[in-house]
Design an enzyme around this catalytic site. Sequence first.
Site, mmCIF file in Angstrom:
data_model
loop_
_atom_site.group_PDB
_atom_site.id
_atom_site.type_symbol
_atom_site.label_atom_id
_atom_site.label_comp_id
_atom_site.label_asym_id
_atom_site.label_seq_id
_atom_site.Cartn_x
_atom_site.Cartn_y
_atom_site.Cartn_z
ATOM 1 N N CYS A 167 0.802 -1.231 0.000
ATOM 2 C CA CYS A 167 0.000 0.000 0.000
ATOM 3 C C CYS A 167 0.834 1.281 0.000
ATOM 4 C CB CYS A 167 -0.941 0.009 1.204
ATOM 5 S SG CYS A 167 -1.752 -1.562 1.492
ATOM 6 N N HIS A 299 -3.619 7.643 5.766
ATOM 7 C CA HIS A 299 -3.752 6.326 5.143
ATOM 8 C C HIS A 299 -5.175 5.828 5.369
ATOM 9 C CE1 HIS A 299 -2.492 2.638 3.354
ATOM 10 N NE2 HIS A 299 -2.706 1.925 4.454
ATOM 11 N N HIS A 334 -9.551 1.520 -1.571
ATOM 12 C CA HIS A 334 -8.145 1.275 -1.267
ATOM 13 C C HIS A 334 -7.529 0.607 -2.488
ATOM 14 C CE1 HIS A 334 -4.404 0.570 0.466
ATOM 15 N NE2 HIS A 334 -4.750 0.044 1.641
#
Length: 405
Positions: A167, A299, A334
Site C-alpha cells: 500500500c 492512510h 483502497h
Amino acid sequence: MTTESARRRVVVTGMGAVSAAGVGAAPLWAAAKGGVSCIRPLKLARPYPGRIKIAAQVPDFDPAAYLEPELLPYCDPFTQFSIVAADEALAQAGFGRKEVGGPRTAVVIGTGIGGATTIDDTSYGEYAEGKRPDTLSVPRLIPSAAPTTLGMRYGAKGPTFALASACSSATQAIGEAFEMLRAGRADRAIAGGAEACVTNGSMRAWEALRVLTPDLCRPFSARRNGMTLGEGAAVFILETLDAALARGATPLCELSGYGTTSDAFDPLRADVEGPARCMRLALESAGLAPAAVDYLNAHGTATYANDITESEAMRAVFGDRPPPVSSTKPIHGHALGASGGLELTVTINALREQIAPPTINFVEPDPKCRVDPIPNEARKMPIRVALSNSFAFGGVNATLVVQAI
C-alpha cells in the site's frame, strides 16, 4: 541535507489520474471534495460467489479509446491506467510525448501486484479451461511493464523501475523519484502508482483476511468495519524548480519532503513508532516543524486497529492537537499500490483550492482515534503545507510533504 540538495527544489508540474471517479484528476478531486463515494456493485468477468459485493472499480473504461491498437496486446489494465494517467500529466505539464524524455528523465511506478488481471485470467484459463497461456502474458503481468512502457512511450532513458511495497508503493515511488532529482541523479521524473487488482482471485484473498467491509468504509469512525478494494492510477511529472521555470512552466506545488521507514514488527499489524518516525523524517526532509502542517491526508483504511495506530502516531508527532485529517478511501477505495498516488492528487488539489476534503460515512467519534477527521463535509481552510501518508503491510511506511510555492 547537503547544501547542493537544498538548492535543488522539486516541483510537480503535471498530474493525471484514473480512478473509480473516472478518467482524469479533475473527476477524482470533484468526488473527493464533494464527498461523493465512487464505490459501486462489484463487476467481474466471471461469476463471483464471495460475500463482498462492492468495489471501487474504474467505470466503463475502454482502453482502445486511449491506447494505440499495436500497444494494447502488451498492456494489462494496470499498465493501461498508468499510460492514460501519464498522458494527462504530460499534457498538463506542457510536454509533447517525446519532449519529456532523454537520459536525465527517470520513470518510477509503484504497484502492489502488477498485472493482476493477466495473472487471474491466465490461471483460470490454465486450471479451469485447459487453455494455453497467451504468448504475451509475461510481458503484461510483470510489475515493470508499466514503467518500461512509459519509458518507451516518452523516450525516457534515465533510471526506470517498478517499486513494490504493497500500500506504500506509489508514495515510495514518488518519494524515491524526488530523492533522485534532489540528489542530481535526474532532472525530471515520471512517477506514481498503478493497480488493477479487483479480480476474482484477489477479492477472495482479501475476503480471507477479513478486512473488507460489506457496506460502508468509515475511517476513524466508531463502528467502522473495514475497507473497500479499489483500482486506478496516478502519475506525476516532477522537475527541479530551476528546470521548470527555465521552460516557462507553472508548478502546481512544491514537493518538499519525503520520509520512509520500516516497522520491522509484524507482517500485518501496524506499529506506532514506525509511522511516527516516518512523518518526522518527511518533515525533517522538508525543513519544517510539525506546527507548520495545516492538513494531513491519512492512510485511513477504516480497519479497526490501523486507524487507532495511525491516530496515535499522529499524536506522537503533532501532540494533542494534530492537524485536521481526512481519509479519501471511502471515495476511491483502497487501490493498494496506486492509493498513495490517488491521495497525493487529492492532497495537491486541497492545497491549491484551500479546501480539505471530508472523511465521509462518519457516524460518531471513536475515543481511541483522537483526531479531527473532517467528518462528512469539506472544510474551507488555509492550507500552506500538507502531508500524505501511506502505511503498508509488512510495516513499510512512506510520507510526502507538499507546500505552496
